[in-house]
Design a protein around this motif. Structure first.
Motif, mmCIF file in Angstrom:
data_model
loop_
_atom_site.group_PDB
_atom_site.id
_atom_site.type_symbol
_atom_site.label_atom_id
_atom_site.label_comp_id
_atom_site.label_asym_id
_atom_site.label_seq_id
_atom_site.Cartn_x
_atom_site.Cartn_y
_atom_site.Cartn_z
ATOM 1 N N LEU A 268 25.933 54.448 35.526
ATOM 2 C CA LEU A 268 27.253 55.085 35.637
ATOM 3 C C LEU A 268 28.213 54.620 34.548
ATOM 4 N N GLN A 269 28.059 53.398 34.055
ATOM 5 C CA GLN A 269 28.985 52.899 33.037
ATOM 6 C C GLN A 269 28.747 53.545 31.675
ATOM 7 N N ARG A 270 27.613 54.226 31.521
ATOM 8 C CA ARG A 270 27.405 54.970 30.271
ATOM 9 C C ARG A 270 28.387 56.128 30.168
ATOM 10 N N GLN A 271 28.890 56.604 31.308
ATOM 11 C CA GLN A 271 29.830 57.723 31.344
ATOM 12 C C GLN A 271 31.285 57.241 31.357
ATOM 13 N N GLU A 272 31.490 55.956 31.113
ATOM 14 C CA GLU A 272 32.833 55.371 31.190
ATOM 15 C C GLU A 272 33.781 56.022 30.188
ATOM 16 N N PRO A 273 34.978 56.423 30.659
ATOM 17 C CA PRO A 273 35.965 56.987 29.726
ATOM 18 C C PRO A 273 36.368 55.948 28.674
ATOM 19 N N PRO A 274 36.791 56.405 27.483
ATOM 20 C CA PRO A 274 37.102 55.451 26.404
ATOM 21 C C PRO A 274 38.233 54.477 26.723
ATOM 22 N N ALA A 275 39.259 54.915 27.429
ATOM 23 C CA ALA A 275 40.408 54.049 27.700
ATOM 24 C C ALA A 275 40.399 53.562 29.141
ATOM 25 N N ALA A 276 39.230 53.336 29.700
ATOM 26 C CA ALA A 276 39.123 52.940 31.106
ATOM 27 C C ALA A 276 39.521 51.477 31.283
ATOM 28 N N PRO A 277 40.277 51.173 32.352
ATOM 29 C CA PRO A 277 40.607 49.771 32.622
ATOM 30 C C PRO A 277 39.349 49.019 33.072
ATOM 31 N N PRO A 278 39.322 47.708 32.909
ATOM 32 C CA PRO A 278 38.137 46.945 33.303
ATOM 33 C C PRO A 278 37.941 46.969 34.819
ATOM 34 N N VAL A 279 36.677 46.966 35.212
ATOM 35 C CA VAL A 279 36.320 46.997 36.629
ATOM 36 C C VAL A 279 35.333 45.865 36.900
ATOM 37 N N GLU A 280 35.608 45.113 37.954
ATOM 38 C CA GLU A 280 34.702 44.059 38.406
ATOM 39 C C GLU A 280 34.038 44.556 39.695
ATOM 40 N N VAL A 281 32.709 44.505 39.758
ATOM 41 C CA VAL A 281 31.980 44.944 40.945
ATOM 42 C C VAL A 281 31.363 43.716 41.608
ATOM 43 N N ASP B 287 37.241 52.567 63.861
ATOM 44 C CA ASP B 287 36.702 53.517 62.887
ATOM 45 C C ASP B 287 35.307 53.082 62.441
ATOM 46 N N ALA B 288 34.680 53.914 61.600
ATOM 47 C CA ALA B 288 33.380 53.556 61.030
ATOM 48 C C ALA B 288 33.544 52.344 60.105
ATOM 49 N N VAL B 289 32.508 51.563 60.004
ATOM 50 C CA VAL B 289 32.545 50.377 59.139
ATOM 51 C C VAL B 289 32.546 50.839 57.684
ATOM 52 N N PRO B 290 33.488 50.372 56.861
ATOM 53 C CA PRO B 290 33.543 50.817 55.461
ATOM 54 C C PRO B 290 32.372 50.277 54.657
ATOM 55 N N THR B 291 31.976 51.057 53.656
ATOM 56 C CA THR B 291 30.874 50.645 52.788
ATOM 57 C C THR B 291 31.372 49.964 51.522
ATOM 58 N N SER B 292 32.661 50.122 51.207
ATOM 59 C CA SER B 292 33.210 49.507 49.999
ATOM 60 C C SER B 292 34.727 49.451 50.108
ATOM 61 N N SER B 293 35.319 48.715 49.191
ATOM 62 C CA SER B 293 36.778 48.677 49.072
ATOM 63 C C SER B 293 37.124 48.519 47.599
ATOM 64 N N ILE B 294 38.344 48.908 47.257
ATOM 65 C CA ILE B 294 38.814 48.775 45.878
ATOM 66 C C ILE B 294 40.193 48.131 45.911
ATOM 67 N N ASN B 295 40.387 47.154 45.054
ATOM 68 C CA ASN B 295 41.647 46.414 45.008
ATOM 69 C C ASN B 295 42.098 46.297 43.562
ATOM 70 N N PRO B 296 43.410 46.468 43.302
ATOM 71 C CA PRO B 296 43.898 46.222 41.943
ATOM 72 C C PRO B 296 43.758 44.737 41.597
ATOM 73 N N ARG B 297 43.397 44.465 40.381
ATOM 74 C CA ARG B 297 43.212 43.076 39.959
ATOM 75 C C ARG B 297 43.648 42.959 38.501
ATOM 76 N N GLY B 298 44.812 42.432 38.290
ATOM 77 C CA GLY B 298 45.323 42.285 36.923
ATOM 78 C C GLY B 298 45.490 43.649 36.279
ATOM 79 N N ALA B 299 44.848 43.842 35.131
ATOM 80 C CA ALA B 299 44.939 45.111 34.418
ATOM 81 C C ALA B 299 43.895 46.111 34.910
ATOM 82 N N GLY B 300 42.946 45.674 35.734
ATOM 83 C CA GLY B 300 41.876 46.559 36.176
ATOM 84 C C GLY B 300 41.753 46.612 37.688
ATOM 85 N N HIS B 301 40.535 46.764 38.155
ATOM 86 C CA HIS B 301 40.261 46.860 39.580
ATOM 87 C C HIS B 301 39.056 46.008 39.954
ATOM 88 N N ARG B 302 38.985 45.685 41.232
ATOM 89 C CA ARG B 302 37.836 44.968 41.782
ATOM 90 C C ARG B 302 37.242 45.845 42.883
#
Length: 147
Positions: free
Chosen positions: A60-73, A87-102
């Motif tokens: 999936l990172q091969r399709q990364e946009p040129p100006a994409a912020p950094p992502v930590e997985v 509710d149903a148990v979540p499979t993932s979460s996303i949190n802002p982290r500095g200039a990017g996301h986690r």
């Protein structure tokens, strides 16, 4: 009859047995020149899941946009939920982290929803695709166009 008892040495005759249903053991299941990553008997479920996430993320990172912020997985076992969660148990979460996301991927909710290794890979692709699209503010179809 002392002459009839011979010492036993060398490999046992016949097919090797799979005792107690645990799969192959020993030198055949270890990493070697023909299987540098080893065979599945050599990996724990956690290591196998991490390999799936790594492979999907690399594709999936091969399709990364040129100006994409950094992502930590990050991969965790399961989310910590309050006792009154309905509710149903979540499979993932996303949190802002500095200039990017986690992005946090939860292993147990995903593996319990998948019945086969192919379904597991499809679930991981779906979860990562939507979370990366949220982090990079693009459409999921731009990252992985439908075929």
């Amino acid at each position: 009859m002392p002459g009839s008892r011979r010492p036993v040495h060398g490999p046992r005759p016949g097919r090797p047995r799979d005792r107690r249903g645990r799969g192959p053991r020993g030198p055949l299941s270890l990493a070697g020149p023909l299987s540098p990553r080893g065979v599945p008997a050599d990996r724990t479920p956690r290591q196998s899941f991490d390999l799936v996430v790594t492979d999907v993320l690399a594709s999936l990172q091969r399709q990364e946009p040129p100006a994409a912020p950094p992502v930590e997985v990050v991969v965790e076992e399961a989310p910590l939920l309050p006792g009154d969660w309905t509710d149903a148990v979540p499979t993932s979460s996303i949190n802002p982290r500095g200039a990017g996301h986690r992005i946090v991927i939860y292993r147990l909710p995903i593996t319990t929803r998948a019945r086969t290794p192919e379904e597991l890979t499809l679930h991981v692709v779906d979860v990562l695709l939507h979370r990366l699209a949220d982090a990079w503010d693009v459409s999921p179809d731009d990252l992985d166009p439908p075929t």
